[in-house]
Design an enzyme around this catalytic site. Sequence first.
Site, PDB file in Angstrom:
ATOM      1  N   ASP A 112      16.774 -11.585  -2.804  1.00 15.44           N
ATOM      2  CA  ASP A 112      18.094 -11.371  -3.390  1.00 15.44           C
ATOM      3  C   ASP A 112      18.717 -10.044  -2.973  1.00 15.44           C
ATOM      4  O   ASP A 112      19.940  -9.945  -2.854  1.00 15.44           O
ATOM      5  CB  ASP A 112      18.019 -11.443  -4.923  1.00 15.44           C
ATOM      6  CG  ASP A 112      18.010 -12.865  -5.451  1.00 15.44           C
ATOM      7  OD1 ASP A 112      18.204 -13.795  -4.657  1.00 15.44           O
ATOM      8  OD2 ASP A 112      17.803 -13.049  -6.669  1.00 15.44           O
TER       9      ASP A 112
ATOM     10  N   ASP B  74      -8.316  -4.966   6.483  1.00 14.14           N
ATOM     11  CA  ASP B  74      -9.080  -5.788   5.548  1.00 14.14           C
ATOM     12  C   ASP B  74     -10.002  -6.747   6.282  1.00 14.14           C
ATOM     13  O   ASP B  74     -11.073  -7.097   5.768  1.00 14.14           O
ATOM     14  CB  ASP B  74      -8.138  -6.549   4.620  1.00 14.14           C
ATOM     15  CG  ASP B  74      -7.611  -5.666   3.498  1.00 14.14           C
ATOM     16  OD1 ASP B  74      -8.437  -5.005   2.853  1.00 14.14           O
ATOM     17  OD2 ASP B  74      -6.389  -5.627   3.283  1.00 14.14           O
TER      18      ASP B  74
ATOM     19  N   GLU C 114      -6.416 -11.992   6.539  1.00 17.03           N
ATOM     20  CA  GLU C 114      -7.139 -10.719   6.511  1.00 17.03           C
ATOM     21  C   GLU C 114      -8.629 -10.861   6.265  1.00 17.03           C
ATOM     22  O   GLU C 114      -9.308  -9.852   6.037  1.00 17.03           O
ATOM     23  CB  GLU C 114      -6.526  -9.820   5.425  1.00 17.03           C
ATOM     24  CG  GLU C 114      -5.018  -9.664   5.529  1.00 17.03           C
ATOM     25  CD  GLU C 114      -4.445  -8.780   4.448  1.00 17.03           C
ATOM     26  OE1 GLU C 114      -4.814  -7.596   4.420  1.00 17.03           O
ATOM     27  OE2 GLU C 114      -3.637  -9.271   3.640  1.00 17.03           O
TER      28      GLU C 114
ATOM     29  N   HIS D  74       0.823  -1.208   0.000  1.00 18.13           N
ATOM     30  CA  HIS D  74       0.000   0.000   0.000  1.00 18.13           C
ATOM     31  C   HIS D  74       0.860   1.263   0.000  1.00 18.13           C
ATOM     32  O   HIS D  74       0.426   2.304   0.497  1.00 18.13           O
ATOM     33  CB  HIS D  74      -0.947  -0.006   1.205  1.00 18.13           C
ATOM     34  CG  HIS D  74      -2.017  -1.036   1.121  1.00 18.13           C
ATOM     35  ND1 HIS D  74      -2.987  -1.033   0.145  1.00 18.13           N
ATOM     36  CD2 HIS D  74      -2.276  -2.131   1.883  1.00 18.13           C
ATOM     37  CE1 HIS D  74      -3.800  -2.065   0.300  1.00 18.13           C
ATOM     38  NE2 HIS D  74      -3.382  -2.751   1.354  1.00 18.13           N
TER      39      HIS D  74
ATOM     40  N   ARG E 102       7.155  -6.197   3.213  1.00 19.68           N
ATOM     41  CA  ARG E 102       5.887  -6.763   2.756  1.00 19.68           C
ATOM     42  C   ARG E 102       5.776  -6.595   1.247  1.00 19.68           C
ATOM     43  O   ARG E 102       5.665  -5.480   0.742  1.00 19.68           O
ATOM     44  CB  ARG E 102       4.688  -6.091   3.435  1.00 19.68           C
ATOM     45  CG  ARG E 102       3.363  -6.698   2.955  1.00 19.68           C
ATOM     46  CD  ARG E 102       2.188  -6.315   3.815  1.00 19.68           C
ATOM     47  NE  ARG E 102       1.788  -4.914   3.643  1.00 19.68           N
ATOM     48  CZ  ARG E 102       0.641  -4.419   4.115  1.00 19.68           C
ATOM     49  NH1 ARG E 102      -0.194  -5.206   4.797  1.00 19.68           N
ATOM     50  NH2 ARG E 102       0.349  -3.141   3.951  1.00 19.68           N
TER      51      ARG E 102
END
Length: 256
Positions: free
Chosen positions: A87, A177, A151, A48, A73
């Site tokens: 990575d 959510d 969520e 977000h 996230r």
Amino acid sequence: MNIRINHFKRALKAKQLQVGLWSGLSNNITVELLANAGFDWLLLDTEHSPNELPMVHSQLQAIAHSTTHPIVRPAWNDTVVIKRLLDVGAQTLLIPFVQDEEEARRAVAATRYPPLGVRGYSAAARASDYGRVKNYPLVCEEELCLLLQVETPHAIGNIEAIAALEGVDGVFIGPGDLAASMGYIGQLGHPEVVAAIESAIKRIVATGKAAGVLTGDEALARRYIAAGATYVAIGSDIGLLARGAEALCGRFKQAA
């Protein structure tokens, strides 16, 4: 050279409370500033926030010499996105919107090299200090921490199956959510939402995995900690800046 130890993962295993902050400003200077504020962990959000891989890379560099642990996230439970974040050096990932055991299994596989998973191999990524950690593919999983975010009521119904998978270190409850999917969008403090979160925390803890949650409400944060949550985000950089700026300006405007 040895691989970096994931002290956050060890703290979760030891059931030590880890207090964190959400970072959505997508800026390495902000991350550097927050990294020495005393938080145990900082969530670098790309779901977000307008945060892309090169920016996350610079944020990981900015936090590298602090005692605050970075959690990243991804925008989605995507194998390619997860590979790229690993990575560039992310050791702890929070995967959003995991609904069931199959989606959880896919997230685990994305973080593991074959034959245990499908992570693509790179000989000289930042994760291995550009090839200096010679045995990186053999030892990296010991220091990877995978957190899966539930969520919806459907996902919460599958908590035990999600948490039971080898490779899952914790389950995180996404209150925004969850509230929306329960019909209470924006009402994170609604009694039914709070009750659902407290119940979910206790169920996660009962599986032996770590439970986490985000809330900017101090009273709710303490309730969730009392329920058994061990990694709790107690606010966000956006919230701190916005509300602090408004409060400062308001004090002078009111005086005028």
